[in-house]
Design an enzyme around this catalytic site. Structure first.
Site, PDB file in Angstrom:
ATOM      1  N   ASP A 133       0.978  27.126 -18.222  1.00 10.02           N
ATOM      2  CA  ASP A 133       0.676  28.232 -17.311  1.00 10.02           C
ATOM      3  C   ASP A 133       1.206  29.481 -18.007  1.00 10.02           C
ATOM      4  OD1 ASP A 133       0.141  29.919 -15.150  1.00 10.02           O
ATOM      5  OD2 ASP A 133       2.043  29.445 -14.172  1.00 10.02           O
ATOM      6  N   GLU A 148      -4.061  27.145 -18.226  1.00 10.41           N
ATOM      7  CA  GLU A 148      -4.628  27.858 -17.082  1.00 10.41           C
ATOM      8  C   GLU A 148      -5.217  29.174 -17.563  1.00 10.41           C
ATOM      9  OE1 GLU A 148      -2.959  29.982 -13.111  1.00 10.41           O
ATOM     10  OE2 GLU A 148      -2.428  27.862 -13.348  1.00 10.41           O
ATOM     11  N   ASP A 182       6.411  27.984 -11.729  1.00 11.70           N
ATOM     12  CA  ASP A 182       5.570  28.175 -12.914  1.00 11.70           C
ATOM     13  C   ASP A 182       5.502  26.886 -13.737  1.00 11.70           C
ATOM     14  OD1 ASP A 182       5.040  31.329 -13.049  1.00 11.70           O
ATOM     15  OD2 ASP A 182       7.070  30.961 -12.315  1.00 11.70           O
TER      16      ASP A 182
END
Length: 183
Positions: A11, A71, A144
């Site tokens: 991410d 992502e 996260d």
């Protein structure tokens, strides 16, 4: 002997980069690790990008992932934020591509849908579902790292589906698939 592979999920972010790693044996996934790279204390954006690249290379050299799931940045109201996220994602991708690791990019809604069945799920809902699915004892304060882990799990769930996300096997594949955006 069952087929084994390691998937690194990322991410990307310029404040916090979350990541998670799973091992896949046949049709079963096992949690290996999740963590985050904290970048808040660095003011220089180029230092942040350098640290993202170095940490991604370190993860690759330590865990030897066979594939990377990342992502994709989503478009919000702030174009500057989108640009920063895109740079962070690009640097993480460059690290993987420099080691010839195939990369697949997933939109946030696709990741949430794969994990929870709801493309509009909250970070907390995604984290709780991962905790249940992978048998995690606890969840981190910042989510996260669970977002990075979710990218890896989403990739596992979407294995073999060509429409899953954009995949790149090297620089030439990346350039070929993004010719229009690079001009």
């Amino acid at each position: 002997m069952q087929n084994e592979k390691i998937i690194l999920g990322i991410d990307p972010g310029t404040t916090i980069m979350g990541f998670g790693i799973i091992k896949v044996t046949g049709k079963k996934m096992t949690f290996i690790q999740m963590n985050e790279l904290l970048l808040k204390k660095y003011n220089d954006p180029f230092t942040k990008l350098k640290l993202i690249f170095e940490r991604t290379i370190e993860l690759i050299d330590t865990y030897h992932p066979d594939e990377i799931a990342i992502e994709a940045p989503f478009y919000g109201k702030n174009v500057q934020s989108m640009l920063k996220l895109g740079r962070a994602q690009g640097v993480a991708m460059a690290a993987g591509l420099s080691r010839q690791i195939p990369i697949t990019e997933y939109m946030p809604k696709k990741i949430k849908m794969a994990i929870t069945g709801n493309g509009n799920a909250s970070k907390e809902q995604v984290a709780k579902m991962l905790q249940s699915t992978l048998g995690l004892k606890s969840l981190p304060k910042n989510l996260d790292s669970t977002d990075g882990l979710a990218a890896a799990v989403c990739h596992f769930y979407n294995e073999g589906r060509l429409e899953a996300g954009k995949s790149y096997t090297g620089w030439s594949a990346f350039v070929k698939q993004n010719e229009d955006r690079l001009k």
